[in-house]
Design a protein around this motif. Structure first.
Motif, mmCIF file in Angstrom:
data_model
loop_
_atom_site.group_PDB
_atom_site.id
_atom_site.type_symbol
_atom_site.label_atom_id
_atom_site.label_comp_id
_atom_site.label_asym_id
_atom_site.label_seq_id
_atom_site.Cartn_x
_atom_site.Cartn_y
_atom_site.Cartn_z
ATOM 1 N N GLY A 224 4.568 7.812 -6.819
ATOM 2 C CA GLY A 224 3.914 9.112 -6.813
ATOM 3 C C GLY A 224 3.536 9.629 -8.180
ATOM 4 N N GLU A 225 4.073 9.010 -9.239
ATOM 5 C CA GLU A 225 3.766 9.457 -10.595
ATOM 6 C C GLU A 225 2.968 8.416 -11.373
ATOM 7 N N ASP A 226 2.444 7.399 -10.685
ATOM 8 C CA ASP A 226 1.688 6.329 -11.326
ATOM 9 C C ASP A 226 0.190 6.542 -11.148
ATOM 10 N N THR A 227 -0.591 5.975 -12.061
ATOM 11 C CA THR A 227 -2.046 6.143 -11.990
ATOM 12 C C THR A 227 -2.721 5.377 -10.854
ATOM 13 N N PRO A 228 -2.216 4.208 -10.392
ATOM 14 C CA PRO A 228 -2.928 3.499 -9.309
ATOM 15 C C PRO A 228 -3.163 4.339 -8.063
ATOM 16 N N ARG A 229 -2.333 5.322 -7.815
ATOM 17 C CA ARG A 229 -2.511 6.155 -6.623
ATOM 18 C C ARG A 229 -3.861 6.862 -6.636
ATOM 19 N N GLU A 230 -4.361 7.209 -7.827
ATOM 20 C CA GLU A 230 -5.676 7.832 -7.916
ATOM 21 C C GLU A 230 -6.771 6.844 -7.528
ATOM 22 N N MET A 231 -6.579 5.565 -7.897
ATOM 23 C CA MET A 231 -7.526 4.530 -7.503
ATOM 24 C C MET A 231 -7.551 4.374 -5.998
ATOM 25 N N TYR A 232 -6.384 4.418 -5.364
ATOM 26 C CA TYR A 232 -6.332 4.250 -3.914
ATOM 27 C C TYR A 232 -7.105 5.365 -3.200
ATOM 28 N N LYS A 233 -6.992 6.586 -3.719
ATOM 29 C CA LYS A 233 -7.725 7.692 -3.107
ATOM 30 C C LYS A 233 -9.230 7.468 -3.199
ATOM 31 N N LYS A 234 -9.693 6.985 -4.350
ATOM 32 C CA LYS A 234 -11.121 6.718 -4.532
ATOM 33 C C LYS A 234 -11.597 5.577 -3.632
ATOM 34 N N GLN A 235 -10.656 4.702 -3.238
ATOM 35 C CA GLN A 235 -10.999 3.570 -2.373
ATOM 36 C C GLN A 235 -10.903 3.921 -0.886
ATOM 37 N N ASN A 236 -10.722 5.192 -0.591
ATOM 38 C CA ASN A 236 -10.722 5.706 0.792
ATOM 39 C C ASN A 236 -9.396 5.531 1.534
ATOM 40 N N TYR A 237 -8.334 5.235 0.813
ATOM 41 C CA TYR A 237 -7.019 5.251 1.455
ATOM 42 C C TYR A 237 -6.674 6.694 1.838
ATOM 43 N N LEU A 238 -5.933 6.842 2.923
ATOM 44 C CA LEU A 238 -5.516 8.156 3.397
ATOM 45 C C LEU A 238 -4.034 8.385 3.098
ATOM 46 N N TYR A 239 -3.748 9.533 2.534
ATOM 47 C CA TYR A 239 -2.367 9.906 2.211
ATOM 48 C C TYR A 239 -1.608 10.236 3.499
ATOM 49 N N GLN A 240 -0.393 9.667 3.631
ATOM 50 C CA GLN A 240 0.388 9.874 4.852
ATOM 51 C C GLN A 240 1.744 10.541 4.627
ATOM 52 N N GLY A 241 2.146 10.732 3.381
ATOM 53 C CA GLY A 241 3.428 11.380 3.162
ATOM 54 C C GLY A 241 4.119 10.899 1.903
ATOM 55 N N PHE A 242 5.279 11.524 1.622
ATOM 56 C CA PHE A 242 6.034 11.189 0.411
ATOM 57 C C PHE A 242 7.499 10.945 0.757
ATOM 58 N N LYS A 243 8.193 10.367 -0.217
ATOM 59 C CA LYS A 243 9.608 10.091 -0.017
ATOM 60 C C LYS A 243 10.297 10.033 -1.378
ATOM 61 N N TYR A 244 11.376 10.804 -1.541
ATOM 62 C CA TYR A 244 12.103 10.828 -2.811
ATOM 63 C C TYR A 244 13.163 9.719 -2.865
ATOM 64 N N GLU A 245 13.364 9.198 -4.072
ATOM 65 C CA GLU A 245 14.375 8.181 -4.313
ATOM 66 C C GLU A 245 15.082 8.488 -5.624
ATOM 67 N N SER A 246 16.373 8.130 -5.700
ATOM 68 C CA SER A 246 17.148 8.274 -6.932
ATOM 69 C C SER A 246 17.988 7.030 -7.141
ATOM 70 N N TYR A 247 18.092 6.619 -8.399
ATOM 71 C CA TYR A 247 18.951 5.473 -8.699
ATOM 72 C C TYR A 247 19.633 5.676 -10.047
ATOM 73 N N LYS A 248 20.725 4.949 -10.218
ATOM 74 C CA LYS A 248 21.478 5.004 -11.477
ATOM 75 C C LYS A 248 21.997 3.609 -11.773
ATOM 76 N N VAL A 249 21.917 3.209 -13.038
ATOM 77 C CA VAL A 249 22.450 1.917 -13.471
ATOM 78 C C VAL A 249 23.641 2.192 -14.376
ATOM 79 N N TYR A 250 24.765 1.558 -14.082
ATOM 80 C CA TYR A 250 25.986 1.724 -14.844
ATOM 81 C C TYR A 250 26.083 0.656 -15.933
ATOM 82 N N GLU A 251 26.678 1.008 -17.032
ATOM 83 C CA GLU A 251 26.825 0.059 -18.148
ATOM 84 C C GLU A 251 27.899 -0.980 -17.855
ATOM 85 N N ASP A 252 28.889 -0.621 -17.041
ATOM 86 C CA ASP A 252 29.968 -1.580 -16.742
ATOM 87 C C ASP A 252 30.300 -1.558 -15.260
#
Length: 252
Positions: A224-252
């Motif tokens: 949702g924060e990347d530039t290719p999504r703008e290309m998809y809109k120009k190519q006539n793709y239809l937006y259908q919704g969003f979904k949040y994700e969270s991740y964490k990487v531990y050092e050990d």
């Protein structure tokens, strides 16, 4: 067909635990792949519920040598302010995905460029496909690249997955995977090598998908924060919704 939702998106992983609140996906063949080893919430958890499940997933992963935890939240619902504040305070990376669909007939026409050649991967070109992806996957890490190569080999024999390779003036330049179901064709892993970008290769890879599956709904998920999504809109793709994700990487 019915409204396309995130439920139609393929998840590479096995459900090892499921209840009213969440599904736990695990893929022992590729432990470092975050998108295959995570918890998908069915409803937004309370902070108390999240902490309990966070501890469960962390313990599960530690026992298997995994250094990350990842959580996916229900489609079209933002995490609560309390939960968002906790995730930020704990050092999680949080973002959102967007779902797009298109009928192949609606994809824009493309001028043919003889320098670009799009092919389905065969026995003859599998090693070329492997080498190009390995080069890109090394940016994530050696372990990921090695496990991804094994995954590609397994998927090569899967009749529901079409692997596609792009050449520019004879040099391998990009690729895409297509995950095929009865009604949909999902574009996945669409990549153009940095040295071959802005030459129309990404569009030609997509056009190959449209031409290969004219009777199916083509679907894809974009950052949702990347530039290719703008290309998809120009190519006539239809937006259908969003979904949040969270991740964490531990050092050990």
């Amino acid at each position: 067909m019915e409204q396309i939702t995130f439920d139609q998106i393929n998840i590479l992983g096995n459900i090892v635990e499921e209840n009213a609140l969440y599904r736990h996906f695990h893929y022992p063949e590729m432990l470092v792949r975050y998108d295959s080893n995570f918890i998908e919430f069915k409803t937004i958890p309370s902070l108390t519920e999240f902490k309990e499940i966070e501890n469960y997933l962390r313990d599960f992963h530690v026992k298997r040598g995994q250094k990350h935890v990842k959580f996916s939240f229900p489609a079209n619902i933002k995490p609560t302010e309390e939960l968002s504040a906790y995730l930020a305070d704990r050092g999680y990376e949080t973002g959102f995905l967007e779902l797009y669909t298109i009928q192949p007939k609606d994809f824009p026409s493309i001028t043919n460029n003889p320098d670009i050649d799009i092919q389905a991967v065969t026995d003859r070109t599998l090693n070329i496909y492997l080498d190009l992806q390995y080069k890109h996957d090394l940016e994530i890490g050696n372990e990921f690249a090695e496990q991804k190569a094994d995954l590609i080999k397994r998927q090569f024999t899967d009749h529901d997955i079409l692997q596609v390779l792009a050449f520019y003036k004879g040099s391998p330049a990009g690729y895409v995977d297509v995950i095929v179901s009865n009604e949909t064709a999902e574009i996945d892993n669409l990549t153009v090598d940095e040295s071959f970008q802005k030459k129309g290769i990404g569009s030609r890879l997509q056009k190959f998908v449209m031409d290969s599956f004219p009777e199916k709904v083509v679907i894809l998920v974009a950052d949702g924060e990347d530039t290719p999504r703008e290309m998809y809109k120009k190519q006539n793709y239809l937006y259908q919704g969003f979904k949040y994700e969270s991740y964490k990487v531990y050092e050990d």
